[in-house]
Design a protein around this motif. Structure first.
Motif, PDB file in Angstrom:
ATOM      1  N   HIS A   1      44.081  37.462  30.558  1.00 59.94           N
ATOM      2  CA  HIS A   1      42.636  37.252  30.380  1.00 59.94           C
ATOM      3  C   HIS A   1      41.884  38.402  31.034  1.00 59.94           C
ATOM      4  N   ARG A   2      41.054  39.087  30.242  1.00 57.32           N
ATOM      5  CA  ARG A   2      40.229  40.197  30.739  1.00 57.32           C
ATOM      6  C   ARG A   2      38.761  39.825  30.579  1.00 57.32           C
ATOM      7  N   PRO A   3      38.168  39.255  31.613  1.00 56.37           N
ATOM      8  CA  PRO A   3      36.771  38.821  31.502  1.00 56.37           C
ATOM      9  C   PRO A   3      35.804  40.002  31.436  1.00 56.37           C
ATOM     10  N   ARG A   4      34.675  39.756  30.834  1.00 57.06           N
ATOM     11  CA  ARG A   4      33.633  40.787  30.759  1.00 57.06           C
ATOM     12  C   ARG A   4      32.782  40.739  32.032  1.00 57.06           C
ATOM     13  N   LEU A   5      32.682  41.849  32.702  1.00 55.06           N
ATOM     14  CA  LEU A   5      31.881  41.935  33.923  1.00 55.06           C
ATOM     15  C   LEU A   5      30.730  42.916  33.693  1.00 55.06           C
TER      16      LEU A   5
ATOM     17  N   ARG B   1      47.433  35.473  33.647  1.00 57.79           N
ATOM     18  CA  ARG B   1      47.190  36.801  34.238  1.00 57.79           C
ATOM     19  C   ARG B   1      45.720  37.151  34.070  1.00 57.79           C
ATOM     20  N   VAL B   2      45.051  37.473  35.173  1.00 55.06           N
ATOM     21  CA  VAL B   2      43.634  37.831  35.133  1.00 55.06           C
ATOM     22  C   VAL B   2      43.493  39.279  35.600  1.00 55.06           C
ATOM     23  N   VAL B   3      42.875  40.104  34.748  1.00 49.61           N
ATOM     24  CA  VAL B   3      42.753  41.534  35.015  1.00 49.61           C
ATOM     25  C   VAL B   3      41.311  41.967  34.793  1.00 49.61           C
ATOM     26  N   THR B   4      40.789  42.765  35.708  1.00 45.37           N
ATOM     27  CA  THR B   4      39.476  43.384  35.524  1.00 45.37           C
ATOM     28  C   THR B   4      39.624  44.888  35.712  1.00 45.37           C
TER      29      THR B   4
ATOM     30  N   LEU C   1      45.803  39.619  39.037  1.00 49.14           N
ATOM     31  CA  LEU C   1      46.419  38.403  39.562  1.00 49.14           C
ATOM     32  C   LEU C   1      47.277  37.736  38.498  1.00 49.14           C
ATOM     33  N   ASP C   2      48.473  37.302  38.892  1.00 49.76           N
ATOM     34  CA  ASP C   2      49.345  36.471  38.055  1.00 49.76           C
ATOM     35  C   ASP C   2      49.488  35.118  38.731  1.00 49.76           C
ATOM     36  N   ARG C   3      49.242  34.057  37.976  1.00 56.26           N
ATOM     37  CA  ARG C   3      49.314  32.714  38.542  1.00 56.26           C
ATOM     38  C   ARG C   3      50.174  31.825  37.658  1.00 56.26           C
ATOM     39  N   VAL C   4      51.202  31.191  38.243  1.00 58.14           N
ATOM     40  CA  VAL C   4      52.038  30.250  37.504  1.00 58.14           C
ATOM     41  C   VAL C   4      51.295  28.919  37.437  1.00 58.14           C
ATOM     42  N   VAL C   5      51.098  28.415  36.217  1.00 61.83           N
ATOM     43  CA  VAL C   5      50.340  27.187  36.013  1.00 61.83           C
ATOM     44  C   VAL C   5      51.065  26.284  35.016  1.00 61.83           C
TER      45      VAL C   5
END
Length: 249
Positions: free
Chosen positions: A220-224, A162-165, A184-188
């Protein structure tokens, strides 16, 4: 209580005996010339784990080559993770099950695909795929760790990345492929995946490796950082909180 414990122990022993009675051939992984040795050593690691953890009667890759010869082994290895091809090329080995697969390098990752096949019918009993970072030195260990589940016929596990900003709409790339925009949620597949995030008006976040556990969720919450008006970056309020792992049950 004692009769129940005795019955449980007897059933466990019988299961182990049945596994030990099954003859299993492990084939070197199909790989390009520069990865040929690695493909064989990884298959050898899988064979050792199969023998240790499952009690299988294992024919390791070196023994397969001794029986089939160089040309016969080359044809068998080229089957990769094609179960029917493995079955047809391994008929003279006298085994009941066979494990084969392929190894490729894609950018900074190794891609491994394995299949567990019925040697008599060519039926695909189980399969697995992994993306393993080249720099991690985990190739043999991760493939060997998958042996018990693959040989038990379990469905290959997946996880959710899961990627969140804070500002939605940032573009996400996973393992070099564009997969959508945040949130976004991505099955991997389980393992490490290279994640890059780019948002309009923000500097691209540096790519990072995020490890996704089997049957788990990683957020995952990336730093922007906003693109500064001058040549000096300023930390924005949209700075993330890192990566959080949640194991689903």
């Amino acid at each position: 209580m004692r009769p129940l414990l005795a019955l449980t122990a007897a059933l466990a022993a019988a299961g182990a005996a049945r596994a030990a009675d099954v003859k299993l051939a492990v084939v070197a992984l199909d790989a390009p010339p520069e990865l040929t040795y690695m493909g064989k050593s990884t298959a050898e690691a899988f064979a050792r784990e199969a023998r240790r953890a499952g009690g299988w009667d294992v024919m390791e890759p070196s023994r397969v080559e001794a029986l089939l010869g160089r040309d016969g082994t080359r044809e068998l290895v080229r089957c990769g993770d094609d179960a029917r091809c493995l079955s047809e090329k391994a008929r003279t080995l006298g085994v009941e099950r066979i494990v084969g697969g392929s190894l490729r390098r894609r950018g900074e990752s190794y891609r491994v695909a394995l299949v567990h096949a019925d040697a008599a019918t060519g039926a695909r009993l189980a399969g697995m795929e992994r993306e393993i970072p080249v720099a991690s030195r985990r190739l043999q260990r991760d493939v060997a760790a998958a042996a018990p589940a693959l040989l038990a016929g379990e469905k290959d596990a997946t996880g959710v990345l899961r990627v969140v900003t804070e500002t939605p709409g940032a573009l996400v790339t996973i393992d070099g492929a564009d997969v959508g925009a945040t949130p976004l949620d991505r099955v991997v597949k389980p393992g490490k995946h290279k994640v890059k995030v780019a948002g309009a008006g923000f500097q691209d976040a540096a790519p990072v490796w995020v490890e996704v556990p089997a049957n788990g969720i990683v957020e995952h919450r990336p730093r922007l950082y906003p693109i500064p008006a001058r040549d000096r970056p300023n930390v924005s309020a949209s700075e993330g909180a890192g990566t959080k792992v949640q194991i689903s049950r």
